[in-house]
Design a protein around this motif. Structure first.
Motif, mmCIF file in Angstrom:
data_model
loop_
_atom_site.group_PDB
_atom_site.id
_atom_site.type_symbol
_atom_site.label_atom_id
_atom_site.label_comp_id
_atom_site.label_asym_id
_atom_site.label_seq_id
_atom_site.Cartn_x
_atom_site.Cartn_y
_atom_site.Cartn_z
ATOM 1 N N UNK A 103 0.681 -1.375 -0.062
ATOM 2 C CA UNK A 103 -0.066 0.016 -0.092
ATOM 3 C C UNK A 103 0.826 1.502 0.071
ATOM 4 N N UNK A 104 2.103 1.227 0.868
ATOM 5 C CA UNK A 104 2.860 2.469 0.912
ATOM 6 C C UNK A 104 3.325 2.812 -0.702
ATOM 7 N N UNK A 105 3.753 1.953 -1.540
ATOM 8 C CA UNK A 105 4.193 2.224 -2.697
ATOM 9 C C UNK A 105 3.173 2.176 -4.016
ATOM 10 N N UNK A 106 2.018 1.718 -3.549
ATOM 11 C CA UNK A 106 0.868 1.744 -4.807
ATOM 12 C C UNK A 106 0.637 2.838 -5.583
ATOM 13 N N UNK A 107 0.311 3.906 -4.920
ATOM 14 C CA UNK A 107 0.135 5.154 -5.691
ATOM 15 C C UNK A 107 1.158 5.711 -6.636
ATOM 16 N N UNK A 108 2.554 5.287 -6.381
ATOM 17 C CA UNK A 108 3.702 5.555 -7.042
ATOM 18 C C UNK A 108 4.077 4.718 -8.230
ATOM 19 N N UNK A 109 3.799 3.358 -7.770
ATOM 20 C CA UNK A 109 4.380 2.311 -8.826
ATOM 21 C C UNK A 109 3.351 1.932 -9.712
ATOM 22 N N UNK A 110 2.156 2.070 -9.259
ATOM 23 C CA UNK A 110 1.168 1.469 -10.128
ATOM 24 C C UNK A 110 1.100 2.219 -11.316
ATOM 25 N N UNK A 111 1.012 3.520 -11.525
ATOM 26 C CA UNK A 111 1.016 4.389 -12.795
ATOM 27 C C UNK A 111 2.444 4.012 -13.506
ATOM 28 N N UNK A 112 3.579 3.670 -12.850
ATOM 29 C CA UNK A 112 4.722 3.471 -13.583
ATOM 30 C C UNK A 112 4.805 2.352 -14.374
ATOM 31 N N UNK A 113 4.121 1.309 -13.569
ATOM 32 C CA UNK A 113 3.880 0.100 -14.217
ATOM 33 C C UNK A 113 3.107 0.026 -15.326
ATOM 34 N N UNK A 114 2.003 0.926 -15.303
ATOM 35 C CA UNK A 114 0.921 1.056 -16.380
ATOM 36 C C UNK A 114 1.728 1.713 -17.534
ATOM 37 N N UNK A 115 2.543 2.614 -17.135
ATOM 38 C CA UNK A 115 3.252 3.518 -18.377
ATOM 39 C C UNK A 115 4.361 2.456 -19.145
ATOM 40 N N UNK A 116 4.935 1.703 -18.122
ATOM 41 C CA UNK A 116 5.816 0.850 -18.647
ATOM 42 C C UNK A 116 5.051 -0.283 -19.769
ATOM 43 N N UNK A 117 4.025 -0.597 -19.510
ATOM 44 C CA UNK A 117 3.130 -1.674 -20.275
ATOM 45 C C UNK A 117 2.720 -0.789 -21.480
ATOM 46 N N UNK A 118 2.241 0.501 -21.266
ATOM 47 C CA UNK A 118 2.065 1.065 -22.599
ATOM 48 C C UNK A 118 3.251 1.456 -23.450
ATOM 49 N N UNK A 119 4.191 1.783 -22.920
ATOM 50 C CA UNK A 119 5.689 1.694 -23.591
ATOM 51 C C UNK A 119 5.797 0.442 -24.571
ATOM 52 N N UNK A 120 5.690 -0.556 -23.808
ATOM 53 C CA UNK A 120 5.984 -1.820 -24.447
ATOM 54 C C UNK A 120 4.878 -2.053 -25.678
ATOM 55 N N UNK A 121 3.693 -1.567 -25.389
ATOM 56 C CA UNK A 121 2.737 -1.632 -26.308
ATOM 57 C C UNK A 121 3.031 -0.828 -27.634
#
Length: 212
Positions: A130-148
């Motif tokens: 929970x402590x890193x969810x707000x920071x890492x969740x959008x970063x992982x989403x952005x990484x997925x988008x960059x992969x696409x």
């Protein structure tokens, strides 16, 4: 946290690095091999199947469990991708019936929607502390988008040089992701956020589905 990040990145790779956009790009050719000559009709059929399988995945995620959906889903994607080149070659040669063009295409889409297409957000939000969810969740989403975006950019060049053999690359990626999930992805259905966080931050990477 490194294990959580690796899990999120591999989920993103399963979503975008296995060629979902490439498969949809190739879909009219697949449908034509199956006898559907009108592109609009083919697109409607594919979108309808995509919607049905997405709804099916959403309906099962809490009943069946994340791991029990993700492993068969990614496995079905890998098998479908690895068979596309030889099967479509046999269809064009007339040694296989045109029905197989629908089977592989629809199997891949079903695997995607019952697996990473439905579960990316669910698994990432459950496994990130929970402590890193707000920071890492959008970063992982952005990484997925960059992969696409990368796959979409590279696919025309790869398809030009490799033709339908390009699907071996996507199939290999899906197979590698499946092996990682089989060894390292715990089942989180019915578990508390605290238990999941403890497993992901303190437990062994190789757990074969056990939350420990």
């Amino acid at each position: 946290v490194p294990r959580c990040i690796a899990m999120g990145l591999l989920l993103g790779l399963a979503m975008q690095g296995t060629g979902i956009n490439a498969v949809f790009f190739y879909a009219p050719k697949f449908m034509a091999l199956g006898g559907v000559e009108q592109p609009m009709l083919g697109s409607v059929i594919i979108m309808a199947w995509n919607l049905l399988t997405a709804l099916g995945g959403l309906a099962l995620v809490d009943r069946v469990g994340r791991r029990k959906l993700l492993l068969p889903g990614v496995g079905l994607m890998a098998v479908s991708l690895l068979l596309m080149k030889p099967v479509y070659a046999q269809i064009e040669a007339g040694t296989l019936g045109s029905l197989w063009s629908f089977v592989l295409l629809f199997a891949y889409i079903a695997g995607f929607e019952f697996g990473p297409g439905t579960l990316f957000a669910v698994v990432v939000n459950e496994m990130l502390p929970q402590a890193v969810l707000p920071t890492l969740s959008p970063i992982l989403g952005m990484a997925m988008g960059c992969t696409g975006i990368t796959v979409t950019f590279l696919f025309p060049m790869l398809e030009f040089h490799l033709k339908s053999s390009v699907f071996y690359i996507f199939g290999g990626i899906a197979l590698a992701v499946w092996v990682f999930f089989y060894a390292c992805l715990p089942e989180t259905k019915g578990q508390t956020k605290g238990d999941i966080t403890r497993c992901m931050t303190q437990g062994k990477w190789v757990c074969f589905g056990k939350l420990e």
